[in-house]
Design a protein around this motif. Sequence first.
Motif, PDB file in Angstrom:
ATOM      1  N   ASP A  67       6.221   9.011 -15.376  1.00  0.00           N
ATOM      2  CA  ASP A  67       5.213   8.541 -14.424  1.00  0.00           C
ATOM      3  C   ASP A  67       5.552   7.153 -13.899  1.00  0.00           C
ATOM      4  OD1 ASP A  67       3.757  10.827 -14.589  1.00  0.00           O
ATOM      5  OD2 ASP A  67       2.039   9.970 -15.636  1.00  0.00           O
ATOM      6  N   GLU A  68       6.004   6.278 -14.786  1.00  0.00           N
ATOM      7  CA  GLU A  68       6.374   4.932 -14.341  1.00  0.00           C
ATOM      8  C   GLU A  68       7.554   4.995 -13.376  1.00  0.00           C
ATOM      9  OE1 GLU A  68       7.283   0.562 -16.241  1.00  0.00           O
ATOM     10  OE2 GLU A  68       8.483   2.247 -16.933  1.00  0.00           O
ATOM     11  N   ILE A  69       8.497   5.881 -13.646  1.00  0.00           N
ATOM     12  CA  ILE A  69       9.647   6.023 -12.755  1.00  0.00           C
ATOM     13  C   ILE A  69       9.182   6.421 -11.357  1.00  0.00           C
ATOM     14  CG2 ILE A  69      11.706   7.385 -12.246  1.00  0.00           C
ATOM     15  CD1 ILE A  69      12.245   7.563 -15.222  1.00  0.00           C
ATOM     16  N   LEU A  70       8.317   7.437 -11.286  1.00  0.00           N
ATOM     17  CA  LEU A  70       7.853   7.881  -9.970  1.00  0.00           C
ATOM     18  C   LEU A  70       7.063   6.786  -9.273  1.00  0.00           C
ATOM     19  CD1 LEU A  70       7.540  10.013  -7.793  1.00  0.00           C
ATOM     20  CD2 LEU A  70       5.540  10.889  -9.021  1.00  0.00           C
ATOM     21  N   PHE A  71       6.196   6.109 -10.014  1.00  0.00           N
ATOM     22  CA  PHE A  71       5.421   5.013  -9.424  1.00  0.00           C
ATOM     23  C   PHE A  71       6.354   3.982  -8.794  1.00  0.00           C
ATOM     24  CE2 PHE A  71       3.623   0.770  -9.570  1.00  0.00           C
ATOM     25  CZ  PHE A  71       2.371   0.945  -8.979  1.00  0.00           C
ATOM     26  N   GLU A  72       7.385   3.585  -9.534  1.00  0.00           N
ATOM     27  CA  GLU A  72       8.308   2.568  -9.037  1.00  0.00           C
ATOM     28  C   GLU A  72       9.108   3.066  -7.840  1.00  0.00           C
ATOM     29  OE1 GLU A  72       8.816  -0.788 -10.033  1.00  0.00           O
ATOM     30  OE2 GLU A  72       6.818  -0.265 -10.755  1.00  0.00           O
ATOM     31  N   CYS A  73       9.533   4.316  -7.885  1.00  0.00           N
ATOM     32  CA  CYS A  73      10.287   4.866  -6.750  1.00  0.00           C
ATOM     33  C   CYS A  73       9.454   4.874  -5.471  1.00  0.00           C
ATOM     34  CB  CYS A  73      10.743   6.290  -7.066  1.00  0.00           C
ATOM     35  SG  CYS A  73      12.043   6.400  -8.324  1.00  0.00           S
ATOM     36  N   VAL A  74       8.203   5.330  -5.580  1.00  0.00           N
ATOM     37  CA  VAL A  74       7.317   5.375  -4.414  1.00  0.00           C
ATOM     38  C   VAL A  74       6.967   3.966  -3.958  1.00  0.00           C
ATOM     39  CG1 VAL A  74       5.067   6.125  -3.553  1.00  0.00           C
ATOM     40  CG2 VAL A  74       6.407   7.640  -5.016  1.00  0.00           C
ATOM     41  N   ARG A  75       6.719   3.076  -4.919  1.00  0.00           N
ATOM     42  CA  ARG A  75       6.393   1.685  -4.571  1.00  0.00           C
ATOM     43  C   ARG A  75       7.529   1.044  -3.781  1.00  0.00           C
ATOM     44  NH1 ARG A  75       7.934  -3.044  -6.082  1.00  0.00           N
ATOM     45  NH2 ARG A  75       9.190  -2.241  -7.815  1.00  0.00           N
ATOM     46  N   ILE A 119       8.234  10.438   0.553  1.00  0.00           N
ATOM     47  CA  ILE A 119       7.766  11.535   1.401  1.00  0.00           C
ATOM     48  C   ILE A 119       7.764  12.874   0.663  1.00  0.00           C
ATOM     49  CG2 ILE A 119       8.154  12.761   3.560  1.00  0.00           C
ATOM     50  CD1 ILE A 119       7.297   9.753   3.765  1.00  0.00           C
ATOM     51  N   ARG A 120       8.828  13.169  -0.065  1.00  0.00           N
ATOM     52  CA  ARG A 120       8.949  14.491  -0.691  1.00  0.00           C
ATOM     53  C   ARG A 120       8.077  14.647  -1.938  1.00  0.00           C
ATOM     54  NH1 ARG A 120      15.219  16.600  -0.158  1.00  0.00           N
ATOM     55  NH2 ARG A 120      15.388  16.302   2.111  1.00  0.00           N
ATOM     56  N   VAL A 121       7.836  13.547  -2.651  1.00  0.00           N
ATOM     57  CA  VAL A 121       7.044  13.617  -3.879  1.00  0.00           C
ATOM     58  C   VAL A 121       5.729  12.860  -3.715  1.00  0.00           C
ATOM     59  CG1 VAL A 121       7.019  13.240  -6.371  1.00  0.00           C
ATOM     60  CG2 VAL A 121       9.184  13.765  -5.221  1.00  0.00           C
ATOM     61  N   GLY A 122       5.830  11.596  -3.329  1.00  0.00           N
ATOM     62  CA  GLY A 122       4.622  10.805  -3.109  1.00  0.00           C
ATOM     63  C   GLY A 122       3.879  10.482  -4.392  1.00  0.00           C
ATOM     64  N   GLU A 123       2.641  10.039  -4.231  1.00  0.00           N
ATOM     65  CA  GLU A 123       1.860   9.567  -5.382  1.00  0.00           C
ATOM     66  C   GLU A 123       0.969  10.626  -6.006  1.00  0.00           C
ATOM     67  OE1 GLU A 123      -0.878   8.834  -1.850  1.00  0.00           O
ATOM     68  OE2 GLU A 123       1.257   8.801  -2.264  1.00  0.00           O
ATOM     69  N   ASP A 124       0.878  11.798  -5.415  1.00  0.00           N
ATOM     70  CA  ASP A 124      -0.064  12.817  -5.898  1.00  0.00           C
ATOM     71  C   ASP A 124       0.087  13.191  -7.370  1.00  0.00           C
ATOM     72  OD1 ASP A 124      -1.338  12.866  -3.484  1.00  0.00           O
ATOM     73  OD2 ASP A 124      -0.400  14.699  -2.770  1.00  0.00           O
ATOM     74  N   PRO A 125       1.317  13.268  -7.942  1.00  0.00           N
ATOM     75  CA  PRO A 125       1.428  13.656  -9.356  1.00  0.00           C
ATOM     76  C   PRO A 125       0.970  12.565 -10.332  1.00  0.00           C
ATOM     77  CG  PRO A 125       3.462  14.124  -8.154  1.00  0.00           C
ATOM     78  CD  PRO A 125       2.630  13.225  -7.295  1.00  0.00           C
ATOM     79  N   LEU A 126       0.656  11.370  -9.842  1.00  0.00           N
ATOM     80  CA  LEU A 126       0.373  10.233 -10.708  1.00  0.00           C
ATOM     81  C   LEU A 126      -1.111  10.110 -11.057  1.00  0.00           C
ATOM     82  CD1 LEU A 126       2.684   7.614  -8.971  1.00  0.00           C
ATOM     83  CD2 LEU A 126       3.079   8.733 -11.176  1.00  0.00           C
ATOM     84  N   PRO A 127      -1.430   9.350 -12.113  1.00  0.00           N
ATOM     85  CA  PRO A 127      -2.827   9.107 -12.475  1.00  0.00           C
ATOM     86  C   PRO A 127      -3.569   8.377 -11.359  1.00  0.00           C
ATOM     87  CG  PRO A 127      -1.349   8.473 -14.261  1.00  0.00           C
ATOM     88  CD  PRO A 127      -0.485   8.750 -13.067  1.00  0.00           C
ATOM     89  N   ALA A 128      -4.893   8.449 -11.394  1.00  0.00           N
ATOM     90  CA  ALA A 128      -5.734   7.912 -10.318  1.00  0.00           C
ATOM     91  C   ALA A 128      -5.479   6.429 -10.053  1.00  0.00           C
ATOM     92  CB  ALA A 128      -7.209   8.148 -10.653  1.00  0.00           C
ATOM     93  N   GLU A 129      -5.358   5.630 -11.097  1.00  0.00           N
ATOM     94  CA  GLU A 129      -5.175   4.188 -10.902  1.00  0.00           C
ATOM     95  C   GLU A 129      -3.859   3.888 -10.198  1.00  0.00           C
ATOM     96  OE1 GLU A 129      -6.200   0.339 -10.685  1.00  0.00           O
ATOM     97  OE2 GLU A 129      -7.483   2.000 -11.337  1.00  0.00           O
ATOM     98  N   ARG A 131      -2.268   5.987  -8.157  1.00  0.00           N
ATOM     99  CA  ARG A 131      -2.427   6.442  -6.772  1.00  0.00           C
ATOM    100  C   ARG A 131      -3.174   5.405  -5.939  1.00  0.00           C
ATOM    101  NH1 ARG A 131      -4.169  11.297  -9.258  1.00  0.00           N
ATOM    102  NH2 ARG A 131      -6.269  11.017  -8.399  1.00  0.00           N
ATOM    103  N   LYS A 132      -4.173   4.787  -6.540  1.00  0.00           N
ATOM    104  CA  LYS A 132      -4.971   3.773  -5.831  1.00  0.00           C
ATOM    105  C   LYS A 132      -4.090   2.600  -5.394  1.00  0.00           C
ATOM    106  CE  LYS A 132      -9.098   0.877  -6.408  1.00  0.00           C
ATOM    107  NZ  LYS A 132     -10.179   0.486  -7.353  1.00  0.00           N
ATOM    108  N   LYS A 133      -3.234   2.135  -6.290  1.00  0.00           N
ATOM    109  CA  LYS A 133      -2.357   1.000  -5.979  1.00  0.00           C
ATOM    110  C   LYS A 133      -1.395   1.349  -4.848  1.00  0.00           C
ATOM    111  CE  LYS A 133      -2.405  -0.899 -10.681  1.00  0.00           C
ATOM    112  NZ  LYS A 133      -1.584  -1.119 -11.905  1.00  0.00           N
ATOM    113  N   LEU A 134      -0.837   2.554  -4.901  1.00  0.00           N
ATOM    114  CA  LEU A 134       0.131   2.955  -3.879  1.00  0.00           C
ATOM    115  C   LEU A 134      -0.538   3.196  -2.530  1.00  0.00           C
ATOM    116  CD1 LEU A 134       2.326   5.314  -6.076  1.00  0.00           C
ATOM    117  CD2 LEU A 134       2.930   3.028  -5.251  1.00  0.00           C
TER     118      LEU A 134
END
Length: 225
Positions: A67-75, A119-129, A131-134
């Motif tokens: 989850d942290e990896i995806l958050f950082e990639c999207v960020r 674009i292909r993954v985005g923030e949807d798979p992540l926890p609510a908090e 997603r809010k930041k992104l």
Amino acid sequence: MPSGKNASPWKKIQDRDAEREVKREAVLRTAAQLFNEKGFHATSLDEVAERLNVSKPTLYYYVKNKDEILFECVRIGLEKVQRSASEAGASNGAAIDKLIAAMRAYAEIVTMDFGMCLIRVGEDPLPAESRKKLRALKAKIDNEFRSMIKQGIAEGSIVKCDPKVTAFLLAGALSWIGRWYQEEGGLTPIEIADQAVSLILDGLRERGSSARRVRERASAVRTAA
């Protein structure tokens, strides 16, 4: 490394920190590439470690979890877009030229690893908090585009339109490039960006005598029918 009897075999703290950041970015970029290829849920950390030629436990020195990896990639993808839009908005010249620069950068970024992951993954798979930041970062990008559109309407370089709807349409059209772009597709990111911006701003309609001929042919077809 300094020589002599007082030389230390350990690197300086600054050097160790810089090396860690380089390796951490490699972890994030490799994960982004796999997410783009296979999807977030279908990608395991074992695969990330294998592609990097390291053990899975080694990854945890640089990231906590997937989850942290995806958050950082999207960020990172969002910040690249936001930074380019902000720089375009702060530049000199007509608002339409600023908007073109921002759109061009946006189109290029979504063909790159982090932008494509946005674009292909985005923030949807992540926890609510998370997603809010992104989504707060997305709002900043939207505001940058709306501001340039409003400025262009005021100065006359952009036709009258609803800035909110227009910003959404531009972002949607440019984002979709990240869905279908393939590196081996024959066009470079810059070429795609230039064509995308030209089509979005100028449209597909022919102008002048060519446009009249098209209308005449269409009218003749309807009459014959």
